[in-house]
Design a protein around this motif. Structure first.
Motif, PDB file in Angstrom:
ATOM      1  N   GLN A   1       2.385 -18.700  59.512  1.00  0.00           N
ATOM      2  CA  GLN A   1       3.590 -18.360  60.266  1.00  0.00           C
ATOM      3  C   GLN A   1       4.749 -19.265  59.857  1.00  0.00           C
ATOM      4  OE1 GLN A   1       3.218 -18.826  64.496  1.00  0.00           O
ATOM      5  NE2 GLN A   1       5.038 -17.585  64.913  1.00  0.00           N
ATOM      6  N   GLN A   2       4.480 -20.546  59.630  1.00  0.00           N
ATOM      7  CA  GLN A   2       5.528 -21.470  59.207  1.00  0.00           C
ATOM      8  C   GLN A   2       6.082 -21.095  57.833  1.00  0.00           C
ATOM      9  OE1 GLN A   2       3.508 -25.266  59.607  1.00  0.00           O
ATOM     10  NE2 GLN A   2       4.758 -25.751  61.401  1.00  0.00           N
ATOM     11  N   VAL A   3       5.196 -20.715  56.924  1.00  0.00           N
ATOM     12  CA  VAL A   3       5.627 -20.312  55.584  1.00  0.00           C
ATOM     13  C   VAL A   3       6.493 -19.057  55.677  1.00  0.00           C
ATOM     14  CG1 VAL A   3       4.822 -19.414  53.366  1.00  0.00           C
ATOM     15  CG2 VAL A   3       3.698 -21.394  54.386  1.00  0.00           C
ATOM     16  N   GLN A   4       6.060 -18.086  56.491  1.00  0.00           N
ATOM     17  CA  GLN A   4       6.836 -16.851  56.647  1.00  0.00           C
ATOM     18  C   GLN A   4       8.187 -17.131  57.281  1.00  0.00           C
ATOM     19  OE1 GLN A   4       5.985 -13.840  55.396  1.00  0.00           O
ATOM     20  NE2 GLN A   4       8.081 -13.324  55.933  1.00  0.00           N
TER      21      GLN A   4
ATOM     22  N   ASN B   1      11.963 -16.239  55.927  1.00  0.00           N
ATOM     23  CA  ASN B   1      12.947 -15.527  56.737  1.00  0.00           C
ATOM     24  C   ASN B   1      14.241 -16.326  56.875  1.00  0.00           C
ATOM     25  OD1 ASN B   1      11.105 -13.479  57.092  1.00  0.00           O
ATOM     26  ND2 ASN B   1      10.478 -14.146  59.130  1.00  0.00           N
ATOM     27  N   ASP B   2      14.112 -17.642  57.072  1.00  0.00           N
ATOM     28  CA  ASP B   2      15.301 -18.492  57.198  1.00  0.00           C
ATOM     29  C   ASP B   2      16.123 -18.488  55.909  1.00  0.00           C
ATOM     30  OD1 ASP B   2      14.535 -19.099  59.771  1.00  0.00           O
ATOM     31  OD2 ASP B   2      13.747 -21.084  59.270  1.00  0.00           O
ATOM     32  N   GLN B   3      15.437 -18.539  54.765  1.00  0.00           N
ATOM     33  CA  GLN B   3      16.144 -18.508  53.483  1.00  0.00           C
ATOM     34  C   GLN B   3      16.870 -17.183  53.296  1.00  0.00           C
ATOM     35  OE1 GLN B   3      13.038 -19.352  50.673  1.00  0.00           O
ATOM     36  NE2 GLN B   3      13.123 -21.555  51.015  1.00  0.00           N
ATOM     37  N   ARG B   4      16.218 -16.082  53.654  1.00  0.00           N
ATOM     38  CA  ARG B   4      16.869 -14.766  53.538  1.00  0.00           C
ATOM     39  C   ARG B   4      18.076 -14.665  54.448  1.00  0.00           C
ATOM     40  NH1 ARG B   4      11.493 -10.988  53.475  1.00  0.00           N
ATOM     41  NH2 ARG B   4      10.936 -11.379  51.316  1.00  0.00           N
ATOM     42  N   HIS B   5      17.939 -15.199  55.666  1.00  0.00           N
ATOM     43  CA  HIS B   5      19.054 -15.154  56.607  1.00  0.00           C
ATOM     44  C   HIS B   5      20.230 -15.982  56.075  1.00  0.00           C
ATOM     45  CE1 HIS B   5      21.110 -14.846  60.423  1.00  0.00           C
ATOM     46  NE2 HIS B   5      21.228 -16.166  60.459  1.00  0.00           N
TER      47      HIS B   5
END
Length: 53
Positions: free
Chosen positions: A29-32, A36-40
């Motif tokens: 979950q942390q990796v995902q 997601n944070d990088q994409r945002h």
């Protein structure tokens, strides 16, 4: 067909992601969430740079 002189960066990143397998669901979950944070952040930067024409 063109000859490729350097290694494909996208392919390198995908291979690196496959090498790092999470130990448990929390780590997965942390990796995902990092992805997601990088994409945002990329989306925010893209929107900010669009208005500077």
């Amino acid at each position: 067909m063109t000859s490729q002189k350097s290694i494909d960066k996208n392919l390198q990143n995908v291979a690196k992601d496959f090498e790092a397998s999470p130990v448990n669901s929390h780590q997965a979950q942390q990796v995902q969430q990092q992805v997601n944070d990088q994409r945002h952040q990329d989306a925010l930067n893209h929107d900010k740079n669009r208005g500077e024409k």
